[in-house]
Design a protein around this motif. Structure first.
Motif, mmCIF file in Angstrom:
data_model
loop_
_atom_site.group_PDB
_atom_site.id
_atom_site.type_symbol
_atom_site.label_atom_id
_atom_site.label_comp_id
_atom_site.label_asym_id
_atom_site.label_seq_id
_atom_site.Cartn_x
_atom_site.Cartn_y
_atom_site.Cartn_z
ATOM 1 N N GLU A 1 0.831 -1.198 0.000
ATOM 2 C CA GLU A 1 0.000 0.000 0.000
ATOM 3 C C GLU A 1 0.869 1.252 0.000
ATOM 4 O O GLU A 1 0.674 2.156 -0.800
ATOM 5 C CB GLU A 1 -0.932 0.022 1.223
ATOM 6 C CG GLU A 1 -1.952 -1.105 1.234
ATOM 7 C CD GLU A 1 -2.958 -1.012 0.081
ATOM 8 O OE1 GLU A 1 -3.276 0.109 -0.336
ATOM 9 O OE2 GLU A 1 -3.413 -2.071 -0.393
ATOM 10 N N SER A 2 1.822 1.302 0.930
ATOM 11 C CA SER A 2 2.691 2.477 0.972
ATOM 12 C C SER A 2 3.945 2.181 1.774
ATOM 13 O O SER A 2 4.032 1.159 2.463
ATOM 14 C CB SER A 2 1.955 3.642 1.634
ATOM 15 O OG SER A 2 1.745 3.327 3.003
ATOM 16 N N SER A 3 4.896 3.080 1.664
ATOM 17 C CA SER A 3 6.107 2.960 2.460
ATOM 18 C C SER A 3 6.424 4.352 2.990
ATOM 19 O O SER A 3 6.640 5.286 2.224
ATOM 20 C CB SER A 3 7.210 2.404 1.549
ATOM 21 O OG SER A 3 8.403 3.092 1.744
ATOM 22 N N GLU A 4 6.336 4.505 4.303
ATOM 23 C CA GLU A 4 6.557 5.822 4.913
ATOM 24 C C GLU A 4 7.565 5.702 6.028
ATOM 25 O O GLU A 4 7.325 4.987 6.989
ATOM 26 C CB GLU A 4 5.238 6.353 5.510
ATOM 27 C CG GLU A 4 4.221 6.766 4.472
ATOM 28 C CD GLU A 4 2.802 6.677 5.005
ATOM 29 O OE1 GLU A 4 2.605 6.824 6.242
ATOM 30 O OE2 GLU A 4 1.885 6.447 4.194
ATOM 31 N N GLY A 5 8.668 6.438 5.883
ATOM 32 C CA GLY A 5 9.705 6.361 6.899
ATOM 33 C C GLY A 5 10.173 4.925 7.046
ATOM 34 O O GLY A 5 10.513 4.272 6.063
ATOM 35 N N ASP A 6 10.160 4.420 8.278
ATOM 36 C CA ASP A 6 10.626 3.046 8.460
ATOM 37 C C ASP A 6 9.471 2.044 8.455
ATOM 38 O O ASP A 6 9.632 0.896 8.826
ATOM 39 C CB ASP A 6 11.440 2.927 9.757
ATOM 40 C CG ASP A 6 10.559 3.035 10.992
ATOM 41 O OD1 ASP A 6 9.397 3.490 10.863
ATOM 42 O OD2 ASP A 6 11.027 2.664 12.075
ATOM 43 N N THR A 7 8.299 2.512 8.039
ATOM 44 C CA THR A 7 7.134 1.628 8.096
ATOM 45 C C THR A 7 6.624 1.251 6.703
ATOM 46 O O THR A 7 6.449 2.108 5.846
ATOM 47 C CB THR A 7 5.980 2.323 8.849
ATOM 48 O OG1 THR A 7 6.463 2.700 10.123
ATOM 49 C CG2 THR A 7 4.797 1.379 9.008
ATOM 50 N N LEU B 1 9.314 -9.414 7.839
ATOM 51 C CA LEU B 1 10.170 -8.284 8.193
ATOM 52 C C LEU B 1 11.624 -8.558 7.787
ATOM 53 O O LEU B 1 12.288 -7.716 7.194
ATOM 54 C CB LEU B 1 10.078 -7.999 9.696
ATOM 55 C CG LEU B 1 10.858 -6.768 10.174
ATOM 56 C CD1 LEU B 1 10.357 -5.502 9.489
ATOM 57 C CD2 LEU B 1 10.747 -6.608 11.692
ATOM 58 N N GLU B 2 12.080 -9.756 8.067
ATOM 59 C CA GLU B 2 13.460 -10.095 7.699
ATOM 60 C C GLU B 2 13.690 -9.943 6.204
ATOM 61 O O GLU B 2 14.710 -9.438 5.757
ATOM 62 C CB GLU B 2 13.782 -11.549 8.083
ATOM 63 C CG GLU B 2 14.140 -11.707 9.538
ATOM 64 C CD GLU B 2 14.113 -13.174 9.955
ATOM 65 O OE1 GLU B 2 14.166 -14.058 9.070
ATOM 66 O OE2 GLU B 2 14.021 -13.422 11.176
ATOM 67 N N CYS B 3 12.709 -10.417 5.420
ATOM 68 C CA CYS B 3 12.869 -10.329 3.970
ATOM 69 C C CYS B 3 12.935 -8.872 3.519
ATOM 70 O O CYS B 3 13.696 -8.518 2.633
ATOM 71 C CB CYS B 3 11.754 -11.064 3.239
ATOM 72 S SG CYS B 3 11.926 -12.838 3.353
ATOM 73 N N TRP B 4 12.116 -8.029 4.149
ATOM 74 C CA TRP B 4 12.185 -6.609 3.806
ATOM 75 C C TRP B 4 13.530 -6.032 4.182
ATOM 76 O O TRP B 4 14.147 -5.287 3.438
ATOM 77 C CB TRP B 4 11.101 -5.800 4.525
ATOM 78 C CG TRP B 4 9.885 -5.615 3.692
ATOM 79 C CD1 TRP B 4 8.738 -6.307 3.805
ATOM 80 C CD2 TRP B 4 9.712 -4.701 2.595
ATOM 81 N NE1 TRP B 4 7.842 -5.891 2.844
ATOM 82 C CE2 TRP B 4 8.412 -4.900 2.095
ATOM 83 C CE3 TRP B 4 10.522 -3.752 1.993
ATOM 84 C CZ2 TRP B 4 7.897 -4.183 1.030
ATOM 85 C CZ3 TRP B 4 10.005 -3.028 0.926
ATOM 86 C CH2 TRP B 4 8.710 -3.234 0.441
ATOM 87 N N GLN B 5 13.965 -6.389 5.388
ATOM 88 C CA GLN B 5 15.210 -5.795 5.855
ATOM 89 C C GLN B 5 16.396 -6.208 5.010
ATOM 90 O O GLN B 5 17.346 -5.453 4.870
ATOM 91 C CB GLN B 5 15.430 -6.137 7.328
ATOM 92 C CG GLN B 5 14.460 -5.353 8.200
ATOM 93 C CD GLN B 5 14.493 -5.774 9.652
ATOM 94 O OE1 GLN B 5 14.822 -6.923 9.958
ATOM 95 N NE2 GLN B 5 14.141 -4.865 10.546
ATOM 96 N N SER B 6 16.310 -7.402 4.410
ATOM 97 C CA SER B 6 17.452 -7.744 3.575
ATOM 98 C C SER B 6 17.426 -6.994 2.245
ATOM 99 O O SER B 6 18.436 -6.903 1.568
ATOM 100 C CB SER B 6 17.608 -9.259 3.380
ATOM 101 O OG SER B 6 16.400 -9.904 3.493
ATOM 102 N N THR C 1 16.674 -0.178 6.392
ATOM 103 C CA THR C 1 16.108 0.865 7.265
ATOM 104 C C THR C 1 14.681 0.568 7.709
ATOM 105 O O THR C 1 14.122 1.298 8.523
ATOM 106 C CB THR C 1 16.097 2.211 6.525
ATOM 107 O OG1 THR C 1 15.424 2.014 5.275
ATOM 108 C CG2 THR C 1 17.500 2.712 6.273
ATOM 109 N N VAL C 2 14.099 -0.475 7.173
ATOM 110 C CA VAL C 2 12.717 -0.784 7.547
ATOM 111 C C VAL C 2 12.660 -1.342 8.960
ATOM 112 O O VAL C 2 13.430 -2.229 9.315
ATOM 113 C CB VAL C 2 12.102 -1.798 6.554
ATOM 114 C CG1 VAL C 2 10.802 -2.358 7.096
ATOM 115 C CG2 VAL C 2 11.867 -1.125 5.226
ATOM 116 N N GLY C 3 11.776 -0.778 9.778
ATOM 117 C CA GLY C 3 11.696 -1.251 11.153
ATOM 118 C C GLY C 3 10.368 -1.916 11.480
ATOM 119 O O GLY C 3 10.260 -2.668 12.451
#
Ligand code: ADP
Ligand code: MG
Length: 475
Positions: free
Chosen positions: A35-41, A64-69, A73-75
């Motif tokens: 849907e969206s990506s804002e800051g670390d979310t 979350l792990e897959c995003w972080q790899s 910066t995604v938290g």
């Protein structure tokens, strides 16, 4: 329009697909959207509340792990439910999706680099809500041998029937251990059946069935779901042992009855016979056992060799330089026992190795490469009936005595020994064992197991007897 966020999302999905496997991915993530990506979310959406809570409770970390790899910066990942009305079984044929490109080494069966796009058959199949079909799993590539002749013949028969023909065996129930070709055979039925005119064959994993049903309930589309299922000519369900939950099981039972009563064909695969599907209701089990139940045995050495030869032949279409001497194939067939997946794994390694090193494949290389695929012989699957038969013979009582409520000493001990063996040699639960011993309570079984364990510690003669019985059962 290429959008960096969407592109990143595509890569995350590919990672996920690799991490969780194709089946899980298509069941739970296929309809997830960015849907969206804002800051670390990152905000993702799914179509149903059920899906949301399932993914949150089972896959939040992996996601979350897959995003972080992809983006360190995604938290946080937020999941929301899309509000649009969704249809359980989309009536439109979906546009053909390109499947992930796999590394060419991984794939011995041929479609490594240019994996085929879904053919019209699978697009139609998917539009019915079916699980993804693998284009390689067809009758053409299924090798017939002693252990699977009957299952193959029955599957062929089912796939060749015409609408309106009398159904010969219903359901057709195929069971076998892991990697012995159940999914291959079931998907062959789906491919062959849907290629013919006018018949609808739906292939579903039990997991998919569960998911579809539960999400249909959540969106009040349960009626659509039921109606759709009941318009199917052949319903094929894979891995039935995974069917869980009381309401899904009830629904499965209704569907099964409705289809069978309407003269539609049902085909099922599981890793155990109907009587051992402990979590299923007794009536469902007996309905399942009422058709044709076929077991596929372990792949014999000859069959393994034939499968290997067929695989090499297919691989050659895509990797012209690939050649495996017969001697090497014979070696692999001899040492990689039992499991079709390991055979494939072994050939994939040889292929990778010869590609990477540009070396011809030799026996020496094969020995080195497949060493860890050699497993100790898996213990034979022991059946409770067999235990009862052998114990009864040993102690000179009848099997009926073991199941009866008689409490004379000459049957009590053998009965306890048989229960003990059932607990130690099979994976059956105490309640299931109790049921199979004339409907006894699980506490009775537990008592028997403890009693014998205790006696064996002090009584050498009994310990010896039990060893002999075990050996007879496991040979
Ligand atoms: P299961 O569903 O029983 O666990 P699969 O159908 O997934 O097993 O088979 C595992 C692998 O072995 C697959 O790659 C399959 O194509 C292969 N295989 C098993 N039996 C055969 C057979 N008779 N002919 C060709 N390939 C086979
Ligand atoms: Mg399978």
């Amino acid at each position: 329009m290429p959008n960096p966020d969407q592109e990143r999302w595509s890569r995350v999905k590919e990672r996920l697909r690799t991490v969780v496997g194709e089946n899980v991915f298509s069941s739970w993530f296929a309809r997830m959207e960015l849907e969206s990506s804002e800051g670390d979310t990152i905000k993702l959406s799914v179509p149903t509340r059920f899906l949301k809570s399932w993914v949150q409770s089972h896959y939040a970390e992996k996601l979350l792990e897959c995003w972080q790899s992809e983006q360190s910066t995604v938290g946080r990942i937020e999941l929301t439910v899309r509000s649009a009305v969704i249809r359980m079984l989309p009536p439109k044929v979906k546009p053909v999706e390109t499947l992930p490109v796999r590394s060419e080494f991984r794939d011995i069966r041929g479609f490594g680099e240019q994996r085929m796009p879904s053919t019209p058959i699978s697009a139609v199949h998917e539009s019915l809500g079916g699980s993804p079909l693998d284009p390689r799993l067809t009758f053409d590539s299924f090798v017939v041998g002693r252990s699977n002749t009957l299952a193959h013949a029955a599957a062929k028969q089912v796939s060749q029937a015409h609408t309106g023909d009398a159904v010969m065996f219903n359901p057709l129930y195929i069971h076998a251990g892991v990697g012995l070709g159940k999914t291959h055979l079931l998907q062959s039925i789906a491919w062959a059946g849907n290629a013919g005119a006018g018949r609808k064959v739906l292939y579903l994993t039990a997991e998919r069935f569960m998911y579809s049903f539960v999400s249909a309930l959540r969106t009040q589309n349960a009626l659509v779901f039921k109606d759709t299922l009941r318009t199917i000519d052949v319903l094929v369900i894979d891995d039935l042992q995974f069917l869980q939950g009381k309401s899904t099981q009830q629904e499965f039972c209704h569907t099964l009855n409705a289809l069978i009563d309407a003269g539609r064909q049902v085909v099922i695969a599981a890793d155990r016979p109907p009587s051992d599907l402990e979590s299923l209701d007794e009536r469902v089990r007996s309905r399942l056992a009422g058709g044709l139940v076929v077991e596929m045995g372990v792949l014999g050495e000859e069959l393994r060799l034939e499968i290997l030869k067929a695989r090499v032949a297919t691989a050659k279409h895509h990797h012209p330089g690939f050649d495996v001497p017969l001697q090497v194939l014979g070696f692999i067939a001899k040492i990689v026992t039992h499991n079709g997946r390991d055979l494939e794994g072994a050939l994939n390694r040889l292929l990778a190795n010869s590609k990477l090193n540009g070396q011809p494949i030799t026996l020496e290389m094969a020995e080195r490469e497949v060493r860890d695929l050699i497993r100790p012989q898996e213990p034979r699957r022991v059946k409770i009936e067999e235990i009862q038969r052998i114990v009864a013979r040993q102690y000179n009582v009848s099997r009926a005595d073991l199941l009866s409520s008689r409490r004379t000493a000459n049957v009590v001990r053998p009965r306890q020994v048989a229960m003990y063996l059932a607990k130690t040699l099979t994976l059956r639960s105490l309640p299931e064992i109790g049921r199979r011993f004339g409907g006894r309570d699980h506490t009775t079984v537990l008592h028997a197991v403890r009693k014998i364990e205790h006696l064996v510690g002090n009584d050498n003669a009994l310990a010896e007897e039990i060893e002999v019985l075990k050996r007879q059962l496991q040979e």
